[in-house]
Design a protein around this motif. Sequence first.
Motif, PDB file in Angstrom:
ATOM      1  N   CYS A  86      47.595  39.720  40.608  1.00 25.70           N
ATOM      2  CA  CYS A  86      46.262  39.715  41.211  1.00 25.70           C
ATOM      3  C   CYS A  86      45.381  38.687  40.509  1.00 25.70           C
ATOM      4  O   CYS A  86      45.452  38.513  39.295  1.00 25.70           O
ATOM      5  CB  CYS A  86      45.645  41.103  41.231  1.00 25.70           C
ATOM      6  SG  CYS A  86      44.762  41.607  39.770  1.00 25.70           S
ATOM      7  N   HIS A  88      42.303  38.788  40.091  1.00 27.81           N
ATOM      8  CA  HIS A  88      41.160  39.352  39.368  1.00 27.81           C
ATOM      9  C   HIS A  88      41.514  39.692  37.932  1.00 27.81           C
ATOM     10  O   HIS A  88      40.704  39.499  37.036  1.00 27.81           O
ATOM     11  CB  HIS A  88      40.666  40.623  40.066  1.00 27.81           C
ATOM     12  CG  HIS A  88      40.267  40.403  41.484  1.00 27.81           C
ATOM     13  ND1 HIS A  88      40.666  41.209  42.516  1.00 27.81           N
ATOM     14  CD2 HIS A  88      39.509  39.435  42.034  1.00 27.81           C
ATOM     15  CE1 HIS A  88      40.166  40.761  43.653  1.00 27.81           C
ATOM     16  NE2 HIS A  88      39.467  39.676  43.385  1.00 27.81           N
ATOM     17  N   HIS A  89      42.720  40.259  37.726  1.00 31.37           N
ATOM     18  CA  HIS A  89      43.085  40.734  36.390  1.00 31.37           C
ATOM     19  C   HIS A  89      44.355  40.072  35.859  1.00 31.37           C
ATOM     20  O   HIS A  89      44.784  40.375  34.748  1.00 31.37           O
ATOM     21  CB  HIS A  89      43.319  42.253  36.428  1.00 31.37           C
ATOM     22  CG  HIS A  89      42.134  43.041  36.894  1.00 31.37           C
ATOM     23  ND1 HIS A  89      41.935  43.383  38.207  1.00 31.37           N
ATOM     24  CD2 HIS A  89      41.060  43.522  36.217  1.00 31.37           C
ATOM     25  CE1 HIS A  89      40.808  44.070  38.324  1.00 31.37           C
ATOM     26  NE2 HIS A  89      40.251  44.165  37.135  1.00 31.37           N
ATOM     27  N   CYS A 157      46.741  46.601  38.185  1.00 27.64           N
ATOM     28  CA  CYS A 157      45.361  46.674  37.679  1.00 27.64           C
ATOM     29  C   CYS A 157      44.725  48.008  38.041  1.00 27.64           C
ATOM     30  O   CYS A 157      43.721  48.401  37.461  1.00 27.64           O
ATOM     31  CB  CYS A 157      44.517  45.511  38.202  1.00 27.64           C
ATOM     32  SG  CYS A 157      44.296  45.514  39.983  1.00 27.64           S
TER      33      CYS A 157
HETATM   34 ZN   LIG Z   1      43.598  43.287  39.762  1.00 27.32          ZN
END
Ligand SMILES: [Zn+2]
Length: 199
Positions: A86, A88-89, A157
């Motif tokens: 991902c 985002h993380h 995540c």
């Molecule tokens: Zn994530």
Amino acid sequence: MSDPSTPNDVTQAQAEEAVRTLLRWAGDDPSREGLLDTPRRVAKAYRDWFSGYADDPSEFLKRTFKEVEGYDEMVVLRDIEFESHCEHHMAPIIGRAHVGYLPTNRVVGISKLARVVEGYARRFQVQEKLTAQIAHCIQEHLRPAGVAVVIDASHECMTTRGVHKRGVSMVTSQMLGAFRDDARTRAEFLQFIGIHGAR
Ligand SMILES: [Zn+2]
Ligand SMILES: Nc1nc2c(ncn2[C@@H]2O[C@H](COP(=O)(O)OP(=O)(O)OP(=O)(O)O)[C@@H](O)[C@H]2O)c(=O)[nH]1
């Protein structure tokens, strides 16, 4: 690693130094014996996990077969396992993709559909974007009567950190052409992949 849209000028030494920084930031000592080779291993792992930046998935669809001319029913490749990360993380996204298309005059080798999935999965991703990229690539380069992509994946995540919800999976779909316009075509695809309407 390279990405045609963002020329990569990061050296292996810089990448390894970044890993050492994160190890220190986590609270460990990168100079202890057990961690000495870790930056090199992480850089090597990144080359594997993010090899998709070097791929142009449309290339996988260039070779089509004429021998199957006359076949105009749905082709479905289901349960294509993939690993992504991902954006985002930078945590793993692990799941399965199901890809279907309705050939008009061109049919590809089935492994190529899985290669398109891999080419986009091996990048930093958001599941919705991954789903849409796979579908649009096939639609644009194979020009079938329609494309359907369903992805069912779990996001580490969400399972190993943050909200800590195990067993949750995210399902996304992108339907194009006949799969979007014709409920019966869509229902047939969903039946092939084992999703039967409301349940
Ligand atoms: Zn994530
Ligand atoms: N829609 C979507 N969301 C995702 C995907 N992967 C991760 N996320 C979510 O992205 C969001 C990022 O939210 P932020 O609030 O910026 O990040 P955060 O503080 O780490 O949030 P938490 O995960 O809730 O701890 C989270 O809700 C994740 O669950 C994805 O593929 N699609």
